[in-house]
Design an enzyme around this catalytic site. Structure first.
Site, PDB file in Angstrom:
ATOM      1  N   LYS A   1       0.783  -1.242   0.000  1.00 23.85           N
ATOM      2  CA  LYS A   1       0.000   0.000   0.000  1.00 23.85           C
ATOM      3  C   LYS A   1       0.815   1.292   0.000  1.00 23.85           C
ATOM      4  CE  LYS A   1      -3.339  -1.138  -0.612  1.00 23.85           C
ATOM      5  NZ  LYS A   1      -3.622  -1.854  -1.905  1.00 23.85           N
TER       6      LYS A   1
ATOM      7  N   GLY B   1       1.928   2.602  -2.950  1.00 24.38           N
ATOM      8  CA  GLY B   1       1.877   3.169  -4.298  1.00 24.38           C
ATOM      9  C   GLY B   1       2.473   2.236  -5.344  1.00 24.38           C
ATOM     10  N   THR B   2       2.595   0.979  -4.969  1.00 32.37           N
ATOM     11  CA  THR B   2       3.193  -0.012  -5.874  1.00 32.37           C
ATOM     12  C   THR B   2       2.457  -0.090  -7.208  1.00 32.37           C
ATOM     13  OG1 THR B   2       3.303  -1.267  -3.798  1.00 32.37           O
ATOM     14  CG2 THR B   2       4.278  -2.296  -5.744  1.00 32.37           C
TER      15      THR B   2
ATOM     16  N   TRP C   1       0.897   2.109  -8.902  1.00 34.55           N
ATOM     17  CA  TRP C   1       1.296   3.219  -9.799  1.00 34.55           C
ATOM     18  C   TRP C   1       2.593   2.840 -10.523  1.00 34.55           C
ATOM     19  CZ3 TRP C   1       2.115   8.933  -7.705  1.00 34.55           C
ATOM     20  CH2 TRP C   1       2.053   9.812  -8.785  1.00 34.55           C
TER      21      TRP C   1
ATOM     22  N   HIS D   1       7.000  -7.889  -2.462  1.00 34.25           N
ATOM     23  CA  HIS D   1       6.910  -7.154  -1.192  1.00 34.25           C
ATOM     24  C   HIS D   1       7.964  -7.667  -0.210  1.00 34.25           C
ATOM     25  CE1 HIS D   1       3.410  -4.875  -2.200  1.00 34.25           C
ATOM     26  NE2 HIS D   1       2.583  -5.899  -2.253  1.00 34.25           N
TER      27      HIS D   1
ATOM     28  N   ARG E   1       6.176   5.193   1.379  1.00 33.13           N
ATOM     29  CA  ARG E   1       5.149   6.208   1.579  1.00 33.13           C
ATOM     30  C   ARG E   1       5.089   6.563   3.058  1.00 33.13           C
ATOM     31  NH1 ARG E   1      -1.236   5.054  -0.013  1.00 33.13           N
ATOM     32  NH2 ARG E   1      -1.804   7.254  -0.172  1.00 33.13           N
TER      33      ARG E   1
ATOM     34  N   SER F   1      -4.316   3.084   4.227  1.00 32.69           N
ATOM     35  CA  SER F   1      -4.565   2.416   2.951  1.00 32.69           C
ATOM     36  C   SER F   1      -4.660   0.892   3.154  1.00 32.69           C
ATOM     37  CB  SER F   1      -3.450   2.765   1.964  1.00 32.69           C
ATOM     38  OG  SER F   1      -3.712   2.249   0.697  1.00 32.69           O
TER      39      SER F   1
ATOM     40  N   TYR G   1       6.273   8.023  -2.444  1.00 29.70           N
ATOM     41  CA  TYR G   1       4.975   8.307  -3.070  1.00 29.70           C
ATOM     42  C   TYR G   1       4.691   9.813  -3.079  1.00 29.70           C
ATOM     43  CZ  TYR G   1      -0.100   7.775  -3.890  1.00 29.70           C
ATOM     44  OH  TYR G   1      -1.371   7.834  -4.403  1.00 29.70           O
TER      45      TYR G   1
HETATM   46  P1  A3P Z   1      -5.001   4.970  -1.045  1.00 34.14           P
HETATM   47  O1  A3P Z   1      -5.538   3.741  -0.389  1.00 34.14           O
HETATM   48  O2  A3P Z   1      -4.430   5.959  -0.061  1.00 34.14           O
HETATM   49  O3  A3P Z   1      -5.949   5.614  -1.973  1.00 34.14           O
HETATM   50  P2  A3P Z   1      -0.371  -0.244  -3.575  1.00 34.14           P
HETATM   51  O4  A3P Z   1      -0.455  -0.040  -5.022  1.00 34.14           O
HETATM   52  O5  A3P Z   1       1.029  -0.353  -3.057  1.00 34.14           O
HETATM   53  O6  A3P Z   1      -1.264  -1.327  -3.108  1.00 34.14           O
HETATM   54  O7  A3P Z   1      -0.881   1.128  -2.912  1.00 34.14           O
HETATM   55  C1  A3P Z   1      -2.217   1.491  -3.066  1.00 34.14           C
HETATM   56  C2  A3P Z   1      -2.336   2.990  -2.948  1.00 34.14           C
HETATM   57  O8  A3P Z   1      -1.873   3.596  -4.154  1.00 34.14           O
HETATM   58  C3  A3P Z   1      -3.786   3.392  -2.796  1.00 34.14           C
HETATM   59  O9  A3P Z   1      -3.767   4.543  -1.956  1.00 34.14           O
HETATM   60  C4  A3P Z   1      -4.183   3.714  -4.232  1.00 34.14           C
HETATM   61  O10 A3P Z   1      -5.291   4.564  -4.333  1.00 34.14           O
HETATM   62  C5  A3P Z   1      -2.913   4.364  -4.758  1.00 34.14           C
HETATM   63  N1  A3P Z   1      -2.785   4.271  -6.216  1.00 34.14           N
HETATM   64  C6  A3P Z   1      -3.085   3.215  -7.006  1.00 34.14           C
HETATM   65  N2  A3P Z   1      -2.858   3.515  -8.297  1.00 34.14           N
HETATM   66  C7  A3P Z   1      -2.408   4.777  -8.327  1.00 34.14           C
HETATM   67  C8  A3P Z   1      -2.001   5.665  -9.391  1.00 34.14           C
HETATM   68  N3  A3P Z   1      -2.054   5.286 -10.649  1.00 34.14           N
HETATM   69  N4  A3P Z   1      -1.599   6.901  -9.053  1.00 34.14           N
HETATM   70  C9  A3P Z   1      -1.545   7.308  -7.765  1.00 34.14           C
HETATM   71  N5  A3P Z   1      -1.917   6.522  -6.720  1.00 34.14           N
HETATM   72  C10 A3P Z   1      -2.337   5.269  -6.999  1.00 34.14           C
END
Ligand code: A3P
Length: 320
Positions: free
Chosen positions: A67, A69-70, A72, A135, A157, A165, A223
């Site tokens: 959680k 920002g992986t 992305w 992870h 993050r 998250s 992030y």
């Molecule tokens: P939130 O739960 O704060 O909205 P991971 O990808 O490591 O599982 O992390 C998930 C977090 O990244 C979530 O944060 C999600 O909304 C955010 N996220 C997913 N895709 C994204 C993107 N393309 N750009 C920015 N944030 C993104």
């Protein structure tokens, strides 16, 4: 305390029984191995991967705590590798964008999942450069990842946003009858480091220290920096990956294709299911804001986690 019994095939299941166990988030039991917490299938697969996975010099590994920002990055890295030098004449033409039909998970497969499904996977046939994600804590990475030319991109993050998250994500895995797991209990577990692939701070610190020693091998990203200065951070990422942007329009295209709003609204992510994990693709896309913890954590919780972060990161040169 960290425990790591010697693993030898016949008695391995008994050895796992002897590991420290904790119920975390009310969903799954976690096992402690060498100081980190894992769901048992992940731990078994990680141990197999550590001894079996052979990294190639041009592999790219995306590493992270959950959680942070992986997702992305799972979209950005393949897009950079794919777009830069793409013969596209039209920057708005997305017809050959792999994200159109694939959740980002499919573009950077998880090493743990691969070995969970098959202890002897055939990976040499994958297109080069191979892109993977994990992870896993740094110490748990297969040796060849560390010693080969394989590059590692690490994303982290702010711990408070990471926790919130994770809490939302794990709530989605619970039945409607059970409802969300109590925030206080989940917070307590997170502060103790008892969460999948936790403790969070130890995870971050391992990679941070390695990235300081070997900046050409490990790129350490935050992030919040990616949100604040997307263009600057993506230029740094693309150069690190050996695919610097030649034209600003390439950078624009990658940013647009990987934006949360776009990905969230693609059919594959709105209604698709990750069959390997058995969860809805949509769960990976939520708010994506910095400071969302303010909507869930009390002042006491904020102070407690801030203090842990301060104490853990003291002297490291890292600020989260
Ligand atoms: P939130 O739960 O704060 O909205 P991971 O990808 O490591 O599982 O992390 C998930 C977090 O990244 C979530 O944060 C999600 O909304 C955010 N996220 C997913 N895709 C994204 C993107 N393309 N750009 C920015 N944030 C993104």
């Amino acid at each position: 305390p960290s425990v790591s019994p010697t693993l030898n095939s016949s008695s391995s299941s008994n050895l796992f029984d002897e590991l420290p166990k904790e119920k975390s988030w009310g969903v799954t039991e976690l096992y402690q191995w060498e100081g980190f917490w894992y769901a048992l299938p992940h731990l078994k697969a990680a141990i197999t991967a550590r001894s079996q996975f052979e990294a190639s010099d041009d592999d790219i590994l995306l590493a992270s705590s959950m959680k942070t920002g992986t997702t992305w990055l799972k979209a950005l890295i393949p897009s950079i590798m794919h777009c830069n030098g793409e013969e596209d004449s039209d920057d708005d033409d997305d017809s050959n964008d792999p994200l159109l039909r694939n959740h980002p998970n499919a573009l950077m497969p998880s090493i743990v999942q691969i070995f969970q499904e098959n202890p002897n996977p055939y990976l040499s046939g994958m297109c080069s450069p191979r892109l993977f994600r994990a992870h896993l804590p740094y110490a748990m990475l297969p040796e060849s990842v560390k010693t080969s030319g394989c590059k590692i991109v690490y994303i982290t993050r702010n711990p408070k946003d990471t926790f919130v998250s994770l809490w939302h994500f794990s709530n989605a895995a619970r039945t409607p009858e059970k409802g969300p797991s109590p925030l206080n209990k989940a917070f307590e577990s997170f502060c103790k480091g008892v969460h999948p692939f936790g403790p969070f701070h130890d995870h971050v610190l391992e990679y941070w220290k390695e990235s300081v020693k070997k900046s050409e091998k490990i790129l350490f990203l935050k992030y919040e920096d990616l949100k604040r200065d997307t263009r600057g951070q993506l230029k740094k990422l693309a150069s690190f990956l050996g695919r610097p942007f030649v034209k600003e329009s390439e950078l624009d295209k990658v940013i647009r294709r990987c934006s949360l709003e776009r990905l969230k609204n693609l059919e594959v992510n709105k209604n698709g299911v990750d069959n390997l994990l058995g969860i809805a693709n949509s769960l990976y896309f939520r708010r994506g804001t910095v400071g969302d913890w303010k909507n869930s954590l009390s002042t006491e919780m904020k102070e407690r986690l801030d203090n842990i972060t301060k104490m853990k990161l003291e002297g490291s040169g890292l600020d989260l």
